[in-house]
Scaffold this active site. Structure first.
Site, PDB file in Angstrom:
ATOM      1  N   ASP A 249       0.818  -1.212   0.000  1.00  0.00           N
ATOM      2  CA  ASP A 249       0.000   0.000   0.000  1.00  0.00           C
ATOM      3  C   ASP A 249       0.860   1.274   0.000  1.00  0.00           C
ATOM      4  O   ASP A 249       1.842   1.370   0.734  1.00  0.00           O
ATOM      5  CB  ASP A 249      -0.893   0.039   1.243  1.00  0.00           C
ATOM      6  N   HIS A 251      -1.097   4.546  -0.488  1.00  0.00           N
ATOM      7  CA  HIS A 251      -2.112   5.413   0.135  1.00  0.00           C
ATOM      8  C   HIS A 251      -1.820   6.911   0.024  1.00  0.00           C
ATOM      9  O   HIS A 251      -1.935   7.655   0.990  1.00  0.00           O
ATOM     10  CB  HIS A 251      -2.300   5.037   1.600  1.00  0.00           C
ATOM     11  N   ASP A 278      -4.020  -0.221  -3.432  1.00  0.00           N
ATOM     12  CA  ASP A 278      -4.183   0.903  -2.498  1.00  0.00           C
ATOM     13  C   ASP A 278      -3.142   1.986  -2.746  1.00  0.00           C
ATOM     14  O   ASP A 278      -2.372   2.369  -1.868  1.00  0.00           O
ATOM     15  CB  ASP A 278      -4.146   0.421  -1.044  1.00  0.00           C
ATOM     16  N   ASP A 281      -6.097   7.306  -1.550  1.00  0.00           N
ATOM     17  CA  ASP A 281      -6.875   7.496  -0.319  1.00  0.00           C
ATOM     18  C   ASP A 281      -5.973   7.579   0.917  1.00  0.00           C
ATOM     19  O   ASP A 281      -4.870   7.073   0.925  1.00  0.00           O
ATOM     20  CB  ASP A 281      -7.916   6.410  -0.119  1.00  0.00           C
ATOM     21  N   ARG A 282      -6.531   8.207   1.950  1.00  0.00           N
ATOM     22  CA  ARG A 282      -5.870   8.399   3.237  1.00  0.00           C
ATOM     23  C   ARG A 282      -4.803   9.491   3.162  1.00  0.00           C
ATOM     24  O   ARG A 282      -4.865  10.466   3.876  1.00  0.00           O
ATOM     25  CB  ARG A 282      -5.253   7.100   3.772  1.00  0.00           C
ATOM     26  N   ASN A 310      -8.472  -2.693  -2.392  1.00  0.00           N
ATOM     27  CA  ASN A 310      -9.856  -2.405  -1.999  1.00  0.00           C
ATOM     28  C   ASN A 310     -10.165  -0.913  -2.020  1.00  0.00           C
ATOM     29  O   ASN A 310     -11.325  -0.514  -2.116  1.00  0.00           O
ATOM     30  CB  ASN A 310     -10.150  -2.979  -0.608  1.00  0.00           C
ATOM     31  N   HIS A 311      -9.128  -0.064  -1.971  1.00  0.00           N
ATOM     32  CA  HIS A 311      -9.371   1.382  -2.015  1.00  0.00           C
ATOM     33  C   HIS A 311      -9.496   1.911  -3.440  1.00  0.00           C
ATOM     34  O   HIS A 311      -9.852   3.080  -3.626  1.00  0.00           O
ATOM     35  CB  HIS A 311      -8.264   2.139  -1.268  1.00  0.00           C
ATOM     36  N   HIS A 353      -3.897  -8.232  -3.344  1.00  0.00           N
ATOM     37  CA  HIS A 353      -3.947  -7.200  -2.317  1.00  0.00           C
ATOM     38  C   HIS A 353      -4.429  -7.744  -0.981  1.00  0.00           C
ATOM     39  O   HIS A 353      -3.835  -7.476   0.063  1.00  0.00           O
ATOM     40  CB  HIS A 353      -4.849  -6.046  -2.750  1.00  0.00           C
ATOM     41  N   ARG A 401     -13.199  -7.118   9.133  1.00  0.00           N
ATOM     42  CA  ARG A 401     -13.495  -5.874   8.418  1.00  0.00           C
ATOM     43  C   ARG A 401     -14.977  -5.757   8.048  1.00  0.00           C
ATOM     44  O   ARG A 401     -15.421  -4.707   7.595  1.00  0.00           O
ATOM     45  CB  ARG A 401     -12.658  -5.788   7.141  1.00  0.00           C
ATOM     46  N   HIS A 428      -2.484  -4.771   2.350  1.00  0.00           N
ATOM     47  CA  HIS A 428      -3.794  -4.561   2.981  1.00  0.00           C
ATOM     48  C   HIS A 428      -3.768  -4.284   4.483  1.00  0.00           C
ATOM     49  O   HIS A 428      -4.737  -3.772   5.024  1.00  0.00           O
ATOM     50  CB  HIS A 428      -4.651  -5.792   2.686  1.00  0.00           C
TER      51      HIS A 428
END
Length: 483
Positions: A249, A251, A278, A281-282, A310-311, A353, A401, A428
């Protein structure tokens, strides 16, 4: 909605249930006092952003006194911070079963449902809080934010027509976009992306300047065609003696992405990379990260690989800010839908992922057949590739989750034997050293966003292998400190 804006864990004086419940009276005073001490220890760990330790001590408090709503509410908040949305929902529900008037549990439950893309369900809780606390600015802001997303979804659904298979890309007229005379940023050379263009782009973003939207659109339209031609499972061959790098990730942490290239060299035909989802995001620089990665994909289509995380979905982008960074959101969504779901290296290492599957008969051919050009479903192989996590105990279980599957070492072993693989690599999950080796060395997690969300204090890491020696080598690194 960023969970950093949520109310803090309950402190001293907030833990007594507000409903009549005689069962607490059966618990000795000394035991109730010890439970409060456990809660206070947990709160201290929470303040230090050690959420796993906080969860441990909230759990001890619950074991000592299971009739206090705030213990469950606080643990729910800690689960939110570790992105265990399913567990957060469970604890919020337990808190409300004890005390229907415990307002913070509505916050927790709504936040978990938003993270899972259940915006209409979350809206009901935010609306309830806003009614109970009409002067609470934070509650009102969350209610309005969630309502905005619900209205947007309803609007998009209302305007959908039968001809919805038409691509957004088809409606973009790049040639009509003019470049202003005072633009000094990167420009295409010989009509496309070159190494000099990418280097110039990286420096431009490092200086927090922008790429002209004409070039951004061109990059997106070209890379979309590249991903359209790829399968859901991409086979990669790493020749003997050649190095191959796997990153987890990112991010939106652009300066940490640059640091990976400083430590390990720029991508090239001689220095191939796989980024395992990923990308966005974030972090604050999602567009910068994704455009640089896309440019490397265009430069080295057979030596630079990208998997969906997943993002890379509409729901996650609405939740964590990437959509708001760019007017090109719909085009990004179309490209994310085309990203491969997993990669197989030298027929021996499967990289995805999230993780493995509830069904114990899945083969690589099953993965090749997945129709990935869509938003991630809430169950099935595609969902599990993006969302699943390993667990230390054998078997499978419901995901912490709230979506995906927990899978144990026996599941990993059987999957590898069935498909004649050596091990799997997934991402992840935040890991303190940036990586973790579990399931008897057969399940490896790599996470490349150090000090995740500017709060977690973790290292990032990447993996390198050689074509004739698939033994993973790990490099950990700290977050870049910026002025």
């Amino acid at each position: 909605m960023a969970d950093a804006d949520m109310p803090p864990p309950d402190g001293k004086g907030d833990s007594d249930p507000k409903v009549d419940n005689d069962s607490t009276n059966d618990i000795p005073e000394e035991q109730r006092k010890e439970a409060e001490e456990m809660k206070e220890k947990a709160n201290e760990f929470f303040k230090r952003q050690d959420y796993n330790q906080a969860i441990t001590f909230y759990t001890r408090a619950i074991e000592l006194n299971p009739e206090v709503a705030a213990y469950y509410g606080n643990r729910s908040f800690a689960h939110l911070r570790t992105e265990s949305f399913g567990l957060a929902l469970q604890d919020a529900a337990k808190a409300l079963a004890i005390d229907r008037g415990y307002i913070k549990a509505y916050y927790r439950r709504a936040s978990a449902n938003m993270a899972l893309g259940k915006f209409k369900v979350a809206l009901k809780d935010f609306e309830a809080v806003a009614k109970i606390r009409p002067n609470d600015k934070d509650a009102k802001a969350k209610f309005n934010e969630c309502k905005k997303i619900v209205r947007m979804q309803d609007f998009q659904k209302a305007i959908a027509v039968e001809d919805n298979h038409k691509s957004v890309a088809d409606s973009i007229d790049v040639q009509s976009l003019s470049i202003e005379d005072d633009y000094t940023g990167p420009r295409f050379e010989n009509g496309g992306v070159t190494l000099e263009f990418v280097k110039d782009l990286m420096q431009t973003f490092k200086d927090q300047k922008k790429l002209h939207r004409k070039y951004a659109y061109e990059v997106l339209l070209i890379v979309k065609k590249v991903f359209e031609g790829q399968p859901s499972l991409v086979d990669i061959t790493v020749p003997p003696e050649e190095k191959f790098t796997i990153c987890g990730d990112i991010h939106g942490q652009y300066y940490d992405l640059l640091n990976i290239f400083e430590l390990n060299g720029l991508p090239s035909q001689e220095n191939p990379y796989l980024f395992n989802g990923d990308f966005v995001d974030r972090g604050s620089f999602s567009v910068e990260c994704i455009l640089v990665l896309f440019c490397f994909k265009l430069l080295y289509p057979k030596h630079f690989f990208m998997a969906r995380g997943n993002h890379e979905s509409m729901t996650m982008n609405q939740m964590y800010g990437f959509e708001g960074e760019s007017q090109m959101a719909d085009l990004f969504t179309e490209i994310f839908n085309l990203l491969p779901l997993c990669h197989c290296i030298n027929n021996k290492i499967l990289v995805m992922h999230g993780g493995l599957f509830r069904d114990d008969a899945v083969t690589l051919n099953d993965l090749r057949k997945i129709d990935r050009n869509r938003q991630p479903p809430e169950s099935g192989l595609m969902c599990e590739l993006l969302w699943s996590d390993p667990q230390p105990v054998c078997g499978t279980g419901d995901s912490k989750r709230g979506v995906g599957t927990m899978f144990g070492p026996d599941v990993t072993k059987k999957f590898l034997q069935r498909n004649k693989l050596d091990y799997i690599v997934r991402s992840h999950e935040v890991k303190q050293e940036g990586f973790e080796v579990t399931h008897d060395g057969k399940c490896i997690t790599v996470f490349s966003a150090p000090n995740y969300c500017d709060t977690m204090g973790n290292k990032g890491a990447f993996i390198t292998i050689k074509g004739n020696d698939l033994t993973p080598k790990f490099t950990s690194f700290d977050a870049v400190v910026r002025d």
